[in-house]
Every structure is written in structure tokens, then in C-alpha cells.
Scaffold this active site. Structure first.
Site, PDB file in Angstrom:
ATOM      1  CB  CYS A 163      -0.981   0.042   1.162  1.00 31.61           C
ATOM      2  SG  CYS A 163      -2.194   1.355   0.929  1.00 31.61           S
ATOM      3  CB  CYS A 340      -3.797   3.680  -3.875  1.00 32.50           C
ATOM      4  SG  CYS A 340      -3.127   3.972  -2.232  1.00 32.50           S
TER       5      CYS A 340
END
Length: 397
Positions: A163, A340
């Protein structure tokens, strides 16, 4: 020596999803999953746990509840791979062979790579915190709400990380907390990244830059955290190009630690020079061992290491594994899609979606580079349910 039709190494997001998709086929192969963990974590929610929105317990479930029906679970860890003989050895010493190997063992967090970090992370009074562990994530919120004035540093290493947006997300959320409590001008905020800019896709980078400006966040690029002087509350940084070291005082520091492929992969014949499992970027098939596939964080697929990427990689891998078992051409191709959900504050989010070419691949009929509550609600309330009840059950969406 036990033999398996499909042997999956790793019972995280990628391993469980592919295992479930394989078992959902009309003619399912035998599936065995190797993973020592008793617990399974929905890690994307840790950003919001670290910001005080949810307790950490919402992210934790029993691994046993998500082993796909009909699949075997070996509760052990892999020690070595021997792909030339279609076998691997477990930490217990047992050897297992396979027709097809799927490597989904995730990423290794190298807490020890930064001097002083391992001893101080999450410890009261140190000001050192991180969202990157179930054991430390609550310390982030404790530090954010305790800080009334001073300097807060937020780091992002030069290594690949899972991430990639998470370090800037917690920077925004902390800044929003201080703003809402009238402390926006009392806390100096600095984001220090071992990379050249705020985000890799210009469309979203432009929006994220405006958000950082709004909060008054200083940005420093191409600079890595290398050590902490915990007693003095000082951080040592090194510029990636010049090698020059600088010292920054802090009252709070949120550390995103360096990451790498797991050591047992790095030291195996499956690894590329970079340490990650070396696969074809479109088929997820290993470039040297055709009965080996890999996806998710441990692979060298050149895209962001996110759960959303796995959501699109898993159907490709599943279809190609089934084709390989049938002796057919591999039919599916992965285009690098990743996503994201970039939280920009409490109740606002920019949903970045893009492919290998860093071209946006947006799902909704509006400009996703704009901050929206609807996208925040998607991350906070919808995506966890989709993960537990859809993705891990092998449902494609």
C-alpha cells in the site's frame, strides 16, 4: 513425502483468494495451503485504526474460517524451495511435492533495518509509531491525539512497500485531526520520502499536492530514514543521491519501515535479482519454471502492492493455473490494474485506479481525483465486507 495437485504457499489475501477461486471451479483441483498463521488480517483498515476511527480488532479474523471448503491447510512455514524437483521443505523438515506451485507469501517488514526502531516502536513515551503492524497500529492514534504542539515526522522508505499510499494517508489524517482541534498551526508536519514525488500518477499527484498544501505539510524527497536516536528524539536521514546525512528532531514520528521479499524467497531459485518471485507480468507464470505461479506482494509484478491489485491478479492466475493443468495455452492476461483509496481526511478520499502504464482505470462515472465522502464510505464500510464475504470466498468482481 506428500504430493499435492496445487500447492499454495501463503494464506494471506492472494493465497486464500486463489485457493477459493480454484475450489469454486466446476472441476476443482486439489488445493493445499501452507501458512503458519492462526489469524488473518484485513490490513487496509489499519490506516483508519491508526487515525482512531476503528478499534484494531475489526481487522482480525480466524484463518481457519477462511480456508476454502475442500482445501487442505498445513499449519507450517516454508524453509526452502526446490523447483527443479517440484518440491519444497517446511520448517518442520517435511518435504512436499506438487504439480503446480502458487507462491503468495506476502512481503517481509524489516523492522531491524533502521537502527533504534525495533526497540522503540509503539513504546509509550518514545513518540515512535507505525500503522504497519497489528501490535503497533494503536500507538499511532495514541501519539496523534497526545501531540498538542511540536514536530511530527512521517516517513516513506525507498523500498517497495505494501500500500504505497499508506504513509501519506496517515499524514493527512493526523493533520486533519490537529486542524479540527485547533492545533493545525501548533504542530509542524513533515513528510519525508525515499522517492521523487508524492504519487506516481500525475492526475492523482496533482490533487494530493493540493491537499498537502492545504494542511501545511512540508515535503522532502529522495531521503530515507536510517536511524533513530530514541533518547534524544532525533531521526537520522540519508539523501539517496548525495549520501548526505541530516538530523531531524521530532515529538512524534510515524515510521513506514523498509520492506522486501521474504528471506526464504530471496534465497531461492524462484527469485529475480531483486529478490521477488520472477514471473511474467501478464500471465503471473514463472519465467523459468512453468508450473510455478506467483502474485501479490511477493511477486515482481511491476505494479503497486495492494489488495486491489490482488483482486484482479487472482482471476488471471486461477484461469492460467487451470489451463496449465489441462495442458492448454494460458488464456488470461493481467494489465497491471491496481487501486489506492487515498484518504485525505476524516470523511474524504481520492480513489486512485491505474494500470501498468500509470494510466487511470477508473470504475466510477466521475472524476476520482476529486475528494469525496462517497469514496471514503466505500473504503471504511463497503470494502471490508467485500473482502471478507466476496474476495476471500473466491467471488470475482
Amino acid at each position: 513425502m506428500a504430493h499435492h495437485e496445487v500447492l499454495i504457499v501463503g494464506g494471506g489475501s492472494a493465497g486464500i483468494t486463489v485457493g477459493a477461486m480454484l475450489r469454486n471451479q466446476s472441476n476443482p483441483p486439489g488445493v493445499t495451503i501452507i501458512d503458519p498463521s492462526e489469524k488473518h488480517y484485513y490490513q487496509p483498515i489499519w490506516t483508519l485504526v491508526g487515525a482512531g476511527v476503528f478499534p484494531k480488532e475489526v481487522s482480525e479474523r480466524k484463518e481457519a474460517d477462511y480456508i476454502p471448503p475442500g482445501a487442505e491447510w498445513i499449519k507450517d512455514a516454508v524453509a526452502t524451495f526446490d523447483p527443479d524437483n517440484n518440491s519444497l521443505t517446511l520448517a518442520s523438515g517435511a518435504t512436499h511435492t506438487y504439480d503446480v506451485l502458487v507462491v503468495t507469501s506476502g512481503i517481509q517488514i524489516n523492522w531491524g533495518a533502521i537502527k533504534g526502531l525495533k526497540e522503540s516502536i509503539g513504546k509509550p513515551g518514545t513518540g515512535v509509531c507505525s500503522n504497519y503492524s497489528y501490535d503497533t497500529v494503536e500507538s499511532t492514534w495514541e501519539n496523534i491525539r497526545a501531540l498538542k504542539k511540536g514536530t511530527a515526522l512521517f516517513t516513506h522508505p525507498s523500498t517497495p512497500i505494501k500500500c504505497g499510499g499508506a504513509p501519506i494517508k496517515i499524514t493527512y489524517l493526523a493533520s486533519d485531526h490537529w486542524r479540527r482541534n485547533g492545533l493545525g498551526n501548533q504542530v509542524k508536519k513533515k513528510f519525508i520520502k525515499g522517492g521523487p514525488g508524492i504519487f506516481a500518477v500525475k492526475k492523482y499527484a496533482d490533487s494530493l499536492t493540493k491537499v498537502a498544501d492545504r494542511y501545511g505539510i512540508d515535503r522532502v524527497w529522495n531521503t530515507d530514514l536510517v536511524a533513530l536516536k530514541v533518547e534524544e528524539k532525533k531521526a537520522i536521514f540519508r539523501h539517496l543521491e548525495t549520501g548526505e546525512e541530516t538530523e531531524e528532531a521530532y515529538d512524534m514520528i510515524h515510521v513506514t519501515p523498509p520492506m522486501s521479499a521474504p528471506d526464504f524467497i530471496k534465497n531461492s531459485p524462484l527469485a529475480a535479482d531483486t529478490g521477488w518471485v520472477e514471473v511474467d507480468m501478464h500471465t503471473t507464470q514463472h519465467v523459468r519454471y512453468p508450473n510455478v505461479f506467483s502474485l501479490g506482494d511477493c511477486s515482481n509484478l511491476p505494479t503497486s502492492k495492494t489488495g486491489a491489485a490482488i483482486r484482479k491478479q487472482a482471476p488471471t492466475t486461477t484461469a492460467n493455473v487451470m489451463a496449465y493443468l489441462a495442458g492448454s495455452e494460458l488464456p488470461e492476461s493481467y494489465n497491471g490494474y491496481t487501486s489506492c483509496p487515498l484518504v485525505t481526511g476524516y470523511g474524504s478520499l481520492i480513489l486512485a485506479e491505474f494500470d501498468y502504464n500509470k494510466e487511470p482505470m477508473e470504475s466510477f462515472p466521475f472524476n476520482q481525483a476529486e475528494e469525496r465522502y462517497s469514496m471514503y464510505a466505500l473504503k471504511a464500510y463497503a470494502l471490508p465486507k467485500i473482502y471478507w464475504h466476496g474476495m476471500l470466498r473466491g467471488r470475482e468482481f
